[in-house]
Enzyme design. Structure first.
Site, PDB file in Angstrom:
ATOM      1  N   SER A 160      -2.595 -15.129   3.138  1.00 14.32           N
ATOM      2  CA  SER A 160      -1.583 -15.151   2.633  1.00 14.32           C
ATOM      3  C   SER A 160      -0.317 -15.307   2.616  1.00 14.32           C
ATOM      4  O   SER A 160      -0.073 -15.717   1.987  1.00 14.32           O
ATOM      5  CB  SER A 160      -2.374 -14.050   1.071  1.00 14.32           C
ATOM      6  N   GLY A 173       1.176  -1.571  -0.158  1.00 19.23           N
ATOM      7  CA  GLY A 173      -0.087   0.408  -0.037  1.00 19.23           C
ATOM      8  C   GLY A 173       0.684   1.546   0.681  1.00 19.23           C
ATOM      9  O   GLY A 173       0.078   2.097  -0.255  1.00 19.23           O
ATOM     10  N   THR A 229       8.692  -6.520  -5.457  1.00 24.19           N
ATOM     11  CA  THR A 229      10.343  -6.912  -5.535  1.00 24.19           C
ATOM     12  C   THR A 229      10.699  -7.065  -6.655  1.00 24.19           C
ATOM     13  O   THR A 229      11.127  -7.042  -7.314  1.00 24.19           O
ATOM     14  CB  THR A 229      10.525  -7.191  -3.943  1.00 24.19           C
ATOM     15  N   SER A 237       5.815 -11.496  -5.154  1.00 26.62           N
ATOM     16  CA  SER A 237       4.979 -12.057  -6.464  1.00 26.62           C
ATOM     17  C   SER A 237       5.211 -10.833  -8.033  1.00 26.62           C
ATOM     18  O   SER A 237       5.878  -9.482  -6.251  1.00 26.62           O
ATOM     19  CB  SER A 237       3.422 -11.771  -5.554  1.00 26.62           C
ATOM     20  N   ARG A 238       5.039 -11.064  -8.357  1.00 30.60           N
ATOM     21  CA  ARG A 238       4.705  -9.395  -8.820  1.00 30.60           C
ATOM     22  C   ARG A 238       3.455  -8.499  -8.699  1.00 30.60           C
ATOM     23  O   ARG A 238       2.368  -8.958  -8.451  1.00 30.60           O
ATOM     24  CB  ARG A 238       4.446  -9.929 -10.208  1.00 30.60           C
ATOM     25  N   ALA A 239       3.713  -6.900  -9.267  1.00 25.57           N
ATOM     26  CA  ALA A 239       2.663  -6.006  -8.762  1.00 25.57           C
ATOM     27  C   ALA A 239       1.514  -7.062  -9.448  1.00 25.57           C
ATOM     28  O   ALA A 239       1.116  -6.795 -10.426  1.00 25.57           O
ATOM     29  CB  ALA A 239       3.163  -4.993  -8.899  1.00 25.57           C
ATOM     30  N   ILE A 240       0.482  -6.024  -8.301  1.00 27.53           N
ATOM     31  CA  ILE A 240      -0.976  -6.409  -9.437  1.00 27.53           C
ATOM     32  C   ILE A 240      -1.824  -5.275  -9.227  1.00 27.53           C
ATOM     33  O   ILE A 240      -2.473  -5.154 -10.257  1.00 27.53           O
ATOM     34  CB  ILE A 240      -1.532  -7.462  -8.079  1.00 27.53           C
ATOM     35  N   THR A 241      -1.749  -4.686  -8.110  1.00 27.06           N
ATOM     36  CA  THR A 241      -2.684  -3.305  -7.927  1.00 27.06           C
ATOM     37  C   THR A 241      -1.502  -2.161  -7.406  1.00 27.06           C
ATOM     38  O   THR A 241      -2.002  -0.936  -7.914  1.00 27.06           O
ATOM     39  CB  THR A 241      -3.459  -2.981  -6.900  1.00 27.06           C
ATOM     40  N   ASP A 260      -9.636  -7.265   0.380  1.00 22.74           N
ATOM     41  CA  ASP A 260      -8.706  -7.287   1.266  1.00 22.74           C
ATOM     42  C   ASP A 260      -9.012  -7.902   2.855  1.00 22.74           C
ATOM     43  O   ASP A 260      -8.444  -6.768   3.270  1.00 22.74           O
ATOM     44  CB  ASP A 260      -7.633  -6.253   0.432  1.00 22.74           C
TER      45      ASP A 260
END
Length: 494
Positions: free
Chosen positions: A267, A171, A206, A197-201, A259
């Site tokens: 998660s 965030g 990283t 993980s890859r960026a989603i939003t 979320d």
């Protein structure tokens, strides 16, 4: 039928393709097969069926598999397989009970997660499960969900007694501390296999930022070899099948903007347990536009992390940090990588806030080392960074993972957003800044993003630039600039 590989990315779903006519089945029979089971007797997968009318794509006697389905089935192209209608998962009855307000036991949740990981659920059914859990979820259900998700995929094991990791709940744009923390920890000698993980939003994750410098799509044997050699890795976790049910759930959670704290804890901790972590630092930024808005919310989330983590054998240290504004100056992969390397090189103009937060978190991780005198974690982190040992560790890590030959640069199209009047920057909206950077093209366009020229507390003159938007296309720059002009994300108080 014979397998034919179809070069279509249907991530995360398995998708199979059949000709509508010519295979001895009527269209009605095909349409009845919501999910089909495909295999050769030794291995099987479940896939969603799509009908094809183009005979150039598929021939008679062929079944096409999208990239995900082909990889997961693991059979050579041309192998003969059979298919049949997949049975309806029994665990859907548990989902219906949850919708009705029941609490589920450990076995109920395990069955649901196993079926989700096996792609037996449609997105609609996954959405029903997530919404039902978002309505209410007990602490015991959260624990069961975390354990089931960790068990559903690969679980890595390491020779070290202490395997450390850190996670920020997100965030906050630019909060790329992991790329500084990991080389500090590696230089000290603790084991830190950091998979991300890859960026989603967000404008970058990283893995997206590290990819500016080195390969992050590492096969499992390569990842293990890097960790054994360098004590650490900074890689994309999707390749090694850690908590695969979580990856599937995320694809439905994000569009629905689900979320909850319970799902967040499950998660994060399922991924860490699956990665073989024994000790974890959790960074919870608190701020008016962060995921956690108040100290009270942060304490509730910390307690949930601690309960679930301790039950599953993790040693946890939860840290509250400042989430009132972005960290560093760069937002987007290339700009964030620039900031990271500036901190590691000890450049005079390196972002002080990124440096301080990274050293603080690295110090908390180093406190896990029983060989280190208590309370010396921060000082040891500063020593490793200031001496250049962390930079050397990062350079070795980049070479071990595969250094990127092409030097990526910020997008050539740029536009500056200026202060409407003289005053002091009193607020930066993290959510708005992230949206602007994504509209510019981040993280897919590595050089797209935002270069922050002013931070909270700094004085500005009228028409002085607050930040610069970078993009690789005029369209991307136009979309981002349009939003920035409507709502800049900055509050300048006279």
């Amino acid at each position: 039928m014979k397998i034919r590989r179809i070069g279509i990315d249907t991530s995360p779903d398995n998708t199979a393709f059949l000709l509508r006519t010519g295979n001895g089945y009527s269209p009605e029979q095909f349409q009845a097969l919501r999910k089909i089971e495909i295999g050769d007797g030794s291995v099987t997968i479940l896939a969603t069926l799509a009908l094809v009318d183009d005979t150039g794509l598929l021939g008679k006697g062929e079944i096409g598999l999208g990239e995900q389905a082909f990889r997961r089935l693991g059979l050579p192209e041309g192998t003969k397989v059979s298919f049949r209608q997949a049975p309806v998962p029994h665990s859907l009855e548990h989902v219906r009970r949850k919708i009705d307000g029941d609490s589920l036991d450990d076995n109920d949740i395990r069955e649901i997660i196993e079926d989700i990981a096996a792609f037996r659920y449609s997105p609609m059914e996954i959405g029903a499960f997530l919404v039902a859990c978002a309505s209410f979820m007990t602490t015991q259900e959260t624990l069961a969900l975390t354990r089931a998700m960790a068990d559903a995929g690969r679980r890595m094991q390491w020779a070290a007694d202490i395997v450390v990791d850190k996670h920020c709940i997100g965030g906050i744009p630019g909060n790329r501390t992991s790329m500084i923390v990991v080389p500090i920890i590696a230089a000290h000698g603790l084991t830190m296999p950091k998979t991300s993980s890859r960026a989603i939003t967000s404008p970058s994750g990283t893995a997206d930022t590290m990819e500016v410098l080195a390969s992050v799509d590492l096969a499992e044997d390569k990842l293990i070899a890097v960790v054994e050699q360098e004590h650490a890795v900074l890689a994309w976790g999707g390749r090694v099948n850690l908590s695969p049910a979580d990856d599937i759930l995320i694809t439905v959670e994000r569009p629905l903007r689900i979320d909850t704290f319970e799902q967040m804890v499950a998660s994060i901790l399922s991924k860490k347990i699956a990665a073989g972590s024994t000790h974890l630092v959790v960074d919870i930024p608190i701020g008016p536009t962060a995921k956690v808005r108040s100290q009270r919310e942060a304490i509730r989330l910390r307690k949930l992390f601690e309960y679930v983590g301790h039950k599953l054998g993790l040693v946890l240290d939860v840290v509250f940090t400042d989430g009132t504004q972005p960290i560093g100056r760069g937002i987007g992969p290339v700009l964030e990588a620039r900031d990271v390397m500036a901190v590691l090189r000890n450049d005079a103009d390196a972002p002080a806030d990124l440096r301080e937060r990274s050293v603080t978190l690295a110090g908390r991780i180093l406190e896990f080392d029983p060989a280190l005198v208590g309370g010396r974690g921060y000082a040891r982190a500063m020593e490793l960074l200031g001496s250049g040992q962390a930079l050397a560790a990062m350079e070795r890590l980049i070479d071990a993972q595969g250094r990127r030959k092409e030097v990526l640069k910020p997008g050539e199209f740029h536009h500056e957003i200026c202060a409407p009047h003289e005053g002091v920057v009193t607020m930066i909206d993290c959510h708005v800044i992230a949206r602007i950077a994504r509209l510019a093209g981040a993280p897919m366009d590595k050089g797209a993003g935002i270069d922050l020229l002013r931070k909270v507390g700094e004085r500005v003159r009228a028409d002085e630039p607050l930040y610069r938007i970078h993009a690789h296309s005029e369209d991307g720059l136009g979309y981002a600039s349009e939003l920035a002009l409507a709502t800049s994300g900055y509050l300048v108080t006279p």
